[in-house]
Design a protein around this motif. Structure first.
Motif, short mmCIF file in Angstrom:
data_model
loop_
_atom_site.label_atom_id
_atom_site.label_comp_id
_atom_site.label_asym_id
_atom_site.label_seq_id
_atom_site.Cartn_x
_atom_site.Cartn_y
_atom_site.Cartn_z
N ALA A 63 9.84 12.56 1.21
CA ALA A 63 8.59 11.92 0.81
C ALA A 63 8.77 10.80 -0.18
O ALA A 63 7.78 10.16 -0.57
N HIS A 64 10.00 10.52 -0.60
CA HIS A 64 10.21 9.41 -1.53
C HIS A 64 11.68 8.99 -1.49
O HIS A 64 12.55 9.64 -2.06
N SER B 240 12.05 11.58 9.22
CA SER B 240 11.03 10.69 8.68
C SER B 240 11.28 10.52 7.19
O SER B 240 11.76 11.44 6.52
N HIS C 155 9.48 8.42 3.58
CA HIS C 155 8.47 7.57 2.97
C HIS C 155 9.21 6.57 2.09
O HIS C 155 9.81 6.95 1.08
N TYR D 20 7.56 5.66 6.84
CA TYR D 20 6.20 5.51 6.32
C TYR D 20 6.32 4.60 5.11
O TYR D 20 6.84 4.99 4.07
N SER E 292 0.13 2.43 2.77
CA SER E 292 0.17 2.83 1.37
C SER E 292 0.84 1.76 0.53
O SER E 292 1.46 0.83 1.05
N SER F 122 4.08 13.97 -5.63
CA SER F 122 5.27 13.68 -4.84
C SER F 122 6.48 13.82 -5.77
O SER F 122 6.71 12.98 -6.63
N ALA G 265 1.43 11.76 4.00
CA ALA G 265 1.45 10.48 4.71
C ALA G 265 0.35 10.40 5.77
O ALA G 265 0.42 9.55 6.66
#
Length: 560
Positions: free
Chosen positions: A91-92, A247, A249, A275, A306, A412, A507
Motif C-alpha cells: 500500500a505504499h 499490486s 500503491h 495505483y 489519488s 497506511s 485503493a
C-alpha cells in the motif's frame, strides 16, 4: 454448372465461414489449479481451499474436496501441494525509486561509516563515465558515530565528480564538496521552508541537507534519460513480481512516470498493477488531473485517482514534526512542511477535484495537523467517501487515534518501519510517547482500516518481511525475544488482511482485487511454506515460487 451444384457449393462455403466464425467466437476455456493449500479472504472470513478456477483472467470460484479431471472441461494444472495466497498488495512504495536503486550505489544495510564509504568508492571506480555518483540507503543511526556524515568524508574518496546520496528514508541527502560547489551552496545559503541545512559551529554547511533543503542539490542533477527510466521501471517490476507483489500503491507519481507506466501497460508488460498517487497538489497535479480521476486503465493495470502530500519529515533525521521537543534534541521539534491552513487548502484543491488525498505524516504534530485539515475539508465538502489516508501514521497522540475512524481516514502503515526504527525511536521521543507509536493493534481496536506496505526502497521490497514484522515485532535475528512493544503485534490473519483486502480497500479496488473471490482478477502467488503453520520466526524466509496476474504467470523461480 447446374443451379443445384452452385447452390450446393455456396452452402458449403457458408457452412465453412460459419464454422470459422464460430471458432473465433468460442469463449476461452477455464483453467483450474488444484492440489494446493490455499488461503483467501472470502467475504469477511479467511477460507482454505484446494483448487481455484479462473477464466478470462478472473476467478470463477474456489473449491474444497473437488478433483477436476482432464478432458473436455477446464485446463488442469497440478499445484503439487504448494501453498497459494492472494497476490500481495504493497500500500505504499516508490516504484521508480526502487528501480533506480538497482542502478545507483545501494547503501542499504551498511553498518559503519567506513563500509559505506568503501561501497561508494567501489561504485565510483566501476562507473568512471558517470557525471554524478548517486545512491541511497545510508543510516547514521546504525553507525555508532552519533552524528551526520560530512562532505569532507566523501571528498576523500571522490572529489572530482559530484556525489549525492539519499538517506535510507529519503528525507535527507549527503553531498560532497563538488556537489555543493555546483549547487552554489555556501555559508550564506538560506534554508527553504520545510528544510534544514546541517551546519558546523561556524555556520558552514557540512554536506547534509534535510527534507526541502535537498532540492538545493537535486535541482542541479541532470534528469535521467528516457532509456534509463525505462530500465529502472523494468528493474522495479522484476523485483516486485519476484517477491509476490501483484499490486502496489506508488506514493508520488510524476508526469513522466505516468506516461511511462501507460506505455508499459499498452505493451502488456506491466507485471504489477500500479495505483498511482500524483506527486503533490501543484503543477504535476494540474497536468495529470485534467481528465479527472482515472479509476481504471488497461484492465485495472493502472489507476490514478489519488494524490500524495507531505506534512513533515522522518524520525531518523529528526524531521518528523512533534508536539513536544525531541527527547534527544530538546531544542528541536522537527519540520512541519505546511501550516494547518495551508494543508487544508491543498486538500480542498485535490478533494474538490474528486481525488483521494494521502498525506505523509510521521510525527504526532504532523498527524494532528493533517487530521484537523481533513476535518475542515469535511466540514466544507461533506463526506465524499474518497477514503483519504494518512501515510505512515507513525507517532500519533493516543487521543487522536479515534479521530481516524470518526473522519473515515485510513491508516497506511509500514510494519518494517517499527523493526528498523526500534534502535532509535524511543531515544527520539521517549517512553511516554511510545503509547501511540507504531500502534497497529490499537488502530484496529478503534475500528480504523489499516493498509500495510513497505515504503520501498526505504525498506526491502519483500512483503514477507512486513508480514513477519507485523506478527512478531522482531528483527531477523529474533530480537527482542518477546517482540518490541509486543502488545501492538498483529495476528497472522490480521497481517495478511492488511496486505490484501484492506490494502485493496485503501485503493477503492476491493471489488476487483485483494482476494480470490468470484469476479475478481486471478492475482495469486505460490510460496514455499505455509505462513499460518510455520513458526513465526520463519515467515520472513518465505520464498515466492510463482506469481500470477490476471490468470497469467508473470514470474517463476524455476526460470531464474
Amino acid at each position: 454448372m447446374s443451379l443445384i451444384k452452385v447452390l450446393s457449393r455456396l452452402s458449403a462455403v457458408y457452412c465453412l465461414l460459419l464454422l470459422l466464425f464460430s471458432c473465433q467466437q468460442e469463449p476461452s476455456s477455464s483453467t483450474v489449479i488444484q492440489n494446493v493449500r490455499g488461503y483467501t479472504f472470502y467475504g469477511d472470513s479467511l477460507r482454505t481451499f484446494s483448487a481455484v478456477m479462473f477464466k478470462d483472467g478472473k476467478v470463477v470460484d474456489i473449491y474444497n474436496d473437488t478433483t477436476f479431471q482432464q478432458g473436455a472441461g477446464p485446463d488442469i494444472i497440478d499445484g503439487r501441494g504448494q501453498v497459494m495466497l492472494p497476490g500481495l498488495i504493497d500500500a505504499h512504495g516508490h516504484v521508480m525509486g526502487l528501480g533506480f536503486q538497482q542502478m545507483n550505489v545501494d547503501l542499504t544495510g551498511t553498518t559503519s561509516l567506513d563500509s559505506t564509504l568503501q561501497r561508494v568508492a567501489a561504485y565510483s571506480r566501476q562507473y568512471p563515465e558517470l557525471s554524478w555518483i548517486q545512491g541511497r540507503g545510508w543510516n547514521q543511526t546504525r553507525w555508532n558515530i552519533n552524528r551526520f556524515p560530512t562532505a569532507e568524508e566523501l571528498d576523500d574518496i571522490e572529489n572530482k565528480r559530484p556525489v549525492w546520496l539519499r538517506r535510507i528514508d529519503g528525507h535527507a541527502g549527503w553531498a560532497n564538496s563538488e556537489a555543493m560547489k555546483r549547487a552554489g551552496i555556501n555559508t550564506e545559503t538560506s534554508e527553504p521552508e520545510g528544510g534544514k541545512i546541517i551546519r558546523d559551529e561556524n555556520g558552514r554547511p557540512t554536506g547534509v541537507f534535510v527534507d526541502a533543503a535537498m532540492h538545493l542539490i537535486e535541482s542541479h542533477i541532470p534528469e535521467p534519460s528516457a532509456r534509463a527510466r525505462s530500465k529502472a521501471l523494468e528493474a522495479a517490476l522484476l523485483q516486485m513480481r519476484s517477491h509476490g507483489l501483484t499490486s502496489v500503491h506508488d506514493a508520488g507519481v510524476s508526469v513522466k512516470d505516468w506516461q511511462l507506466y501507460k506505455e508499459k501497460a499498452d505493451q502488456d508488460s506491466l507485471t504489477t498493477r500500479i495505483y498511482g498517487m500524483i506527486a503533490g497538489a501543484g503543477a504535476v497535479f494540474d497536468t495529470l488531473a485534467r481528465e479527472g480521476p482515472i479509476e481504471s486503465y488497461s484492465k485495472d493495470r493502472l489507476a490514478l485517482q489519488s494524490v500524495k502530500l507531505y506534512a513533515d519529515g522522518a524520525l531518523g533525521s529528526r524531521g518528523a514534526a512533534l508536539i513536544e521537543p525531541y527527547s534527544d534534541a530538546p531544542d528541536n521539534r522537527g519540520l512541519l512542511f505546511f501550516s494547518e491552513e495551508e494543508m487544508t487548502k491543498h486538500i480542498l484543491k485535490t478533494a474538490s477535484a474528486g481525488f483521494q488525498t494521502n498525506v505523509h505524516a510521521i510525527g504526532d504534530q504532523a498527524n494532528r495537523t493533517v487530521l484537523n485539515a481533513f476535518r475542515k475539508v469535511q466540514d466544507s465538502l461533506g463526506r465524499q467517501n474518497l477514503r483519504h489516508r494518512i501515510e505512515h501514521a507513525q507517532i500519533v497522540a493516543p487521543e487522536d487515534i479515534s479521530r481516524f475512524r470518526s473522519l473515515g481516514i485510513i491508516a497506511s502503515m509500514q510494519p518494517t518501519h517499527a523493526t528498523s526504527d526500534m534502535n532509535m525511536a524511543e531515544d527520539r521521543i521517549g517512553a511516554e510517547r511510545m503509547e501511540g507509536a507504531y500502534a497497529w493493534q490499537t488502530f484496529l481496536r478503534h475500528g480504523v482500516v489499516v493498509a500495510s506496505g513497505s515504503d520501498f526502497p526505504v525498506e526491502h521490497v519483500n512483503p514477507f518481511y512486513g508480514l513477519y514484522a507485523a506478527v512478531t515485532r522482531r528483527d531477523h535475528q529474533g530480537n527482542p525475544e518477546e517482540g518490541w512493544y509486543p502488545g501492538e503485534r498483529l495476528s497472522r490473519v490480521q497481517a495478511l488482511r492488511s496486505f490484501t483486502v484492506d490494502a485493496a480497500y485503501a485503493a477503492h479496488q476491493e471489488t476487483v482485487l485483494g482476494s480470490l473471490e468470484p469476479g475478481k482478477w486471478a492475482d495469486f502467488i505460490l510460496v514455499d511454506r505455509d505462513i499460518f503453520e510455520v513458526p513465526a520466526r520463519e515467515i520472513w524466509q518465505t520464498r515466492v515460487l510463482e506469481t500470477w496476474v490476471a490468470g497469467e504467470k508473470v514470474y517463476s523461480a524455476m526460470d531464474k
